[in-house]
Design an enzyme around this catalytic site. Structure first.
Site, PDB file in Angstrom:
ATOM      1  N   ASP A  82       0.839  -1.191   0.000  1.00 54.70           N
ATOM      2  CA  ASP A  82       0.000   0.000   0.000  1.00 54.70           C
ATOM      3  C   ASP A  82       0.882   1.251   0.000  1.00 54.70           C
ATOM      4  O   ASP A  82       1.814   1.351   0.802  1.00 54.70           O
ATOM      5  CB  ASP A  82      -0.890  -0.023   1.253  1.00 54.70           C
ATOM      6  CG  ASP A  82      -1.899   1.106   1.291  1.00 54.70           C
ATOM      7  OD1 ASP A  82      -2.300   1.583   0.222  1.00 54.70           O
ATOM      8  OD2 ASP A  82      -2.292   1.496   2.414  1.00 54.70           O
ATOM      9  N   GLY A 178      -7.476   8.284   6.659  1.00 57.74           N
ATOM     10  CA  GLY A 178      -7.600   8.434   8.099  1.00 57.74           C
ATOM     11  C   GLY A 178      -9.047   8.515   8.548  1.00 57.74           C
ATOM     12  O   GLY A 178      -9.983   8.202   7.813  1.00 57.74           O
ATOM     13  N   ASN A 226      -9.904   0.646   0.372  1.00 52.03           N
ATOM     14  CA  ASN A 226      -8.935   0.519   1.462  1.00 52.03           C
ATOM     15  C   ASN A 226      -9.548   0.898   2.804  1.00 52.03           C
ATOM     16  O   ASN A 226     -10.226   1.923   2.915  1.00 52.03           O
ATOM     17  CB  ASN A 226      -7.735   1.425   1.208  1.00 52.03           C
ATOM     18  CG  ASN A 226      -6.833   0.913   0.103  1.00 52.03           C
ATOM     19  OD1 ASN A 226      -7.235   0.090  -0.713  1.00 52.03           O
ATOM     20  ND2 ASN A 226      -5.618   1.403   0.081  1.00 52.03           N
TER      21      ASN A 226
END
Length: 279
Positions: A82, A178, A226
């Site tokens: 990633d 995030g 993701n």
């Protein structure tokens, strides 16, 4: 089942109109939780790690840990790099036998991004999947993020994909890395990007997006989403709650098992949200 190429995950998901979750691991507990959820639901999946999270273990340890746990798992899973920010990171992951790679030069000018991504394609070869990123995704992972968000320009997509030869394209369409509870997908922009290429798309920042938006992504050629922050938060919360309940807690295995269960719940919930057909 042995680890499979990311190409196999892409092919199976596109043929079945599924979206693969891509779940970041760092340690044993996270890996165990991810795979337990994958076994329950049966949807092909990426397990991934970013260079910022191999500081403790190295790529080889991550490979050994994931491959060992997957030996008894009947569901296809690829091990993905990633946000490989450099060719060196790509080379390190390939040396450790990762089966899917992301090159992320999205913070560079367009021509530099194209050149670096094309170089990664030559290293990865035709047997493994390559993900590249066009447009810079906002927010931060591990306190690292771009200076500013830059959304994907549909007019640049066709040439970029053709010259790089990537198998997946990560896009910036309102998604944020995030914990970003206010993040929202711009579906009009996502649709225009989809019209510009037939290459499957990737959406990063799945932890912050609302359920109703995650459930629509399969309509726009998205094959991979993701999820990292939700898993990390679940593990940290499990340990934090154990300490609050008993500051003298000394059973590491019991608390670790609680963390695995918490991660399993998060991963299973995300897989089902991404794939309404699965339920």
């Amino acid at each position: 089942m042995a680890l499979v190429s990311g190409l196999e995950i892409i092919e199976e998901c596109t043929s079945r109109n599924l979206v693969a979750g891509a779940f970041n691991t760092t340690n044993l507990e996270t890996t165990m939780g991810i795979v337990a959820a994958v076994e329950r639901v049966g949807v092909p999946t990426f397990i991934q790690v970013a260079p910022t999270n191999v500081a403790l273990s190295g790529y080889e340890y991550i490979y050994d840990m994931v491959a060992r746990r997957l030996a008894d798992c009947p569901v296809p899973v690829a091990l993905h790099l990633d946000h490989g920010k450099s060719i060196g990171a790509v080379e390190d992951a390939l040396a450790a036998r990762f089966t899917s790679i992301m090159i992320d030069a999205s913070e560079e000018p367009y021509e530099e991004n194209l050149a670096v991504s094309a170089r990664a394609r030559t290293l990865v070869g035709p047997e493994l999947a390559l993900e590249a990123e066009l447009g810079s995704i906002g927010g931060k992972e591990d306190d690292i993020g771009p200076e500013q968000e830059h959304r994907t320009d549909p007019a640049q997509v066709g040439r970029f994909v053709a010259e790089v030869g990537c198998d997946m394209l990560a896009v910036s369409v309102g998604n944020v890395h995030g914990h970003a509870p206010d993040a929202r997908i711009d579906f009009d922009l996502l649709a225009r990007v989809r019209e510009a290429t037939t290459v499957p798309l990737v959406v990063h920042g799945g932890s912050g997006l609302p359920v109703e938006q995650l459930g629509r992504l399969h309509e726009f050629g998205v094959v991979k989403v993701n999820v990292a922050s939700d898993l990390r938060n679940a593990m940290i919360r499990a340990f934090g709650e154990a300490w609050v309940a008993n500051p003298n807690e000394a059973s590491l295995i019991r608390v670790s098992q609680q963390a695995v269960a918490a991660i399993t719940e998060v991963v299973e919930r995300r897989i089902r949200v991404l794939n309404p057909v699965v339920g």
